[in-house]
Scaffold this active site. Structure first.
Site, PDB file in Angstrom:
ATOM      1  N   GLY A 185      11.388  33.840  17.810  1.00  0.00           N
ATOM      2  CA  GLY A 185      10.026  33.339  17.807  1.00  0.00           C
ATOM      3  C   GLY A 185       9.822  31.897  18.219  1.00  0.00           C
ATOM      4  N   PRO A 225      16.750  34.897  19.027  1.00  0.00           N
ATOM      5  CA  PRO A 225      15.890  34.208  19.995  1.00  0.00           C
ATOM      6  C   PRO A 225      15.779  34.997  21.298  1.00  0.00           C
ATOM      7  CG  PRO A 225      18.079  33.272  20.076  1.00  0.00           C
ATOM      8  CD  PRO A 225      18.091  34.293  18.961  1.00  0.00           C
ATOM      9  N   CYS A 254      -6.306  47.252  41.509  1.00  0.00           N
ATOM     10  CA  CYS A 254      -7.735  47.529  41.382  1.00  0.00           C
ATOM     11  C   CYS A 254      -8.197  47.378  39.943  1.00  0.00           C
ATOM     12  CB  CYS A 254      -8.023  48.922  41.914  1.00  0.00           C
ATOM     13  SG  CYS A 254      -7.496  49.054  43.622  1.00  0.00           S
ATOM     14  N   TYR A 308       9.663  38.323  28.916  1.00  0.00           N
ATOM     15  CA  TYR A 308       8.551  39.265  28.908  1.00  0.00           C
ATOM     16  C   TYR A 308       7.879  39.323  30.281  1.00  0.00           C
ATOM     17  CZ  TYR A 308       9.678  38.558  24.063  1.00  0.00           C
ATOM     18  OH  TYR A 308      10.382  38.443  22.891  1.00  0.00           O
TER      19      TYR A 308
HETATM   20  C1  LIG Z   1      10.383  40.115  19.923  1.00  0.00           C
HETATM   21  C2  LIG Z   1      11.329  39.906  18.819  1.00  0.00           C
HETATM   22  C3  LIG Z   1      12.218  38.824  18.845  1.00  0.00           C
HETATM   23  C4  LIG Z   1      12.215  37.766  19.920  1.00  0.00           C
HETATM   24  O1  LIG Z   1      11.079  36.977  19.884  1.00  0.00           O
HETATM   25  P1  LIG Z   1      11.003  35.662  20.815  1.00  0.00           P
HETATM   26  O2  LIG Z   1       9.664  35.122  20.531  1.00  0.00           O
HETATM   27  O3  LIG Z   1      11.167  36.091  22.218  1.00  0.00           O
HETATM   28  O4  LIG Z   1      12.092  34.746  20.378  1.00  0.00           O
HETATM   29  C5  LIG Z   1      13.140  38.729  17.821  1.00  0.00           C
HETATM   30  N1  LIG Z   1      13.181  39.635  16.811  1.00  0.00           N
HETATM   31  C6  LIG Z   1      12.327  40.678  16.754  1.00  0.00           C
HETATM   32  C7  LIG Z   1      12.433  41.645  15.634  1.00  0.00           C
HETATM   33  C8  LIG Z   1      11.368  40.843  17.750  1.00  0.00           C
HETATM   34  O5  LIG Z   1      10.514  41.862  17.669  1.00  0.00           O
END
Ligand SMILES: *Cc1c(COP(=O)(O)O)cnc(C)c1O
Length: 416
Positions: A238, A273, A340, A369
């Site tokens: 995150g 991460p 479109c 992503y």
């Molecule tokens: C998406 C996700 C992550 C990675 O999140 P980032 O924001 O890309 O670091 C880590 N753990 C879980 C469970 C997720 O769903």
């Protein structure tokens, strides 16, 4: 720090001119830098001095070459499907460094991950726990389990990528989690190993992470008292990156804050991460097809929302740069694709280079992503992925063909 820099007004990835790559592979394409991926992975992983595993969030960028690079740097994987398990295995990631997250793992997915011998499952409900126990019993094995709890902490990010609030679908409310630990602890084919949380994505502050960690610690102490000590604490992913003018904390600051909270805990730390490692290590390269002036100025490029969904999906900002910036003029325009849909834009009502027909465009910060969320909408073949290393570039995924588009499709006999 990344390795996309101008030399005499021409954008390079490491030692390779991006215009040269475009001339060879055509456009659009995703482009990743090995040096940047490596630097980001190491900066993150080395920031933690205590026992830990950096389990890269596969969903953010899942090409097996990228996964292999992280495996070679000692990384593990956070997976969310059987498909990602397959990729992690193909890439040679040590199964003992794989954790399996997600609210809806099927029995087949549980079975494959059990036979692969992953580190643990982040279980999110009683029904999932029961299914895992029965699959493990069938196989005559013990399932390693951690529970994903929902600490009800506001990550202060986009609503679509918040996951740790009580109203989100993820995790077990921390106030209800004690009972599931007790139940699991008594199951014959389940071994309770850890606790995890993941509160959201693109966080630009440390405090929500620390707030959840504190809640987890209180809960861990309660478990320990009840005779259920845990060996793993999984803090999820995150950590945010700079797309525009955000000022996310450096991984070192993040690691330091976590370390301070964890000094009295005897757990191996698991980190998941994604974006912080790959986000700024990749870009999307496109070419201008046409420019036109209607109610406003539009730059129509050959990449679209099916290639990069984030602007349409979240209103996300991606910096737009010219591959050749020698003209140096800017204008307010919309950068749009051929799909479109009015929502098909890559940049909207912002100042961008004054592109002309046939010019190359770099859509920055597209490593996370980006390709993994791409689709075939409008029957557009998915674009290739290219990996630069020093003065060489490698096609790590071929451009799809029209035959790829109809792979598996059949006209039934009655229509023939
Ligand atoms: C998406 C996700 C992550 C990675 O999140 P980032 O924001 O890309 O670091 C880590 N753990 C879980 C469970 C997720 O769903």
């Amino acid at each position: 720090m990344n390795h996309f820099n101008y030399k005499d007004d021409h954008l390079f990835c490491e030692e390779v001119s991006i215009a040269d790559i475009a001339a060879t592979v055509g456009t659009p394409f995703y482009l990743y830098s090995t040096a940047t991926l490596t630097t980001h992975f190491k900066a993150f992983d080395n920031a933690f001095s205590q026992p830990h595993i950096t389990c890269f969030a596969t969903k953010s960028c899942s090409n097996i070459a990228v996964l292999r690079l992280f495996a070679s740097l000692g990384g593990g994987a956070d997976i969310v499907s059987g498909g990602e398990l397959f990729r992690a295995q193909k890439a040679g990631i040590d199964p003992k460094r794989i954790v399996f997250s997600g609210v809806g793992k099927s029995a087949d997915e549980l079975r494959s991950a059990l036979s692969a011998g992953i580190l643990f499952f982040n279980v999110e409900s009683y029904q999932e726990l029961n299914r895992l126990q029965s699959v493990a019993a069938d196989m005559g094995v013990t399932a390693p389990v951690s529970f994903r709890v929902n600490p009800d902490v506001d990550p202060k990010t986009h609503a679509y990528i918040s996951t740790g609030l009580a109203k989100n679908k993820f995790g077990i409310p921390i106030k209800d989690a004690f009972d599931i630990y007790k139940t699991a602890n008594e199951m014959e084919h389940v071994e309770v190993l850890g606790i995890s949380c993941h509160i959201g994505s693109q966080l630009t502050e440390i405090s929500p992470f620390i707030e959840s960690l504190r809640k987890l610690k209180v809960f861990l102490a309660k478990l320990e008292e009840a005779g259920i000590p845990l060996s793993y604490l999984d803090l999820g992913g995150g950590l945010g990156i700079q797309y525009n003018d955000e000022e996310p904390p450096h991984p070192e600051k993040y690691a330091e804050a976590i370390k301070k909270e964890m000094h009295d805990l005897n757990c191996t730390l698991i980190l998941e991460p994604g974006r912080v490692i790959v986000g700024n290590a990749g870009i999307l390269v496109a070419k201008v097809l046409y420019t036109k002036v209607g109610g406003k100025k539009f730059i129509i490029v050959d990449a679209a929302m099916n290639d990069l969904a984030r602007p349409s999906l979240y209103g996300a900002h991606h910096a737009i740069q010219a591959i050749d910036r020698s003209r140096g003029e800017n204008e307010i325009a919309d950068l749009v694709g051929p799909i479109c849909e009015t929502g098909d834009f890559l940049s909207k009502e912002k100042e961008i280079p004054a592109f002309e027909q046939d010019e190359l465009v770099a859509i920055m910060s597209a490593g996370a992503y980006g390709f993994t969320m791409s689709s075939n909408y409008n029957s557009r073949p998915r674009v290739p992925e290219i990996l630069v290393s020093g003065s060489d570039f490698h096609i790590i995924r071929e451009r799809e063909t029209h035959d790829d588009l109809i792979k598996g499709e059949k006209i039934p006999e009655f229509l023939q």
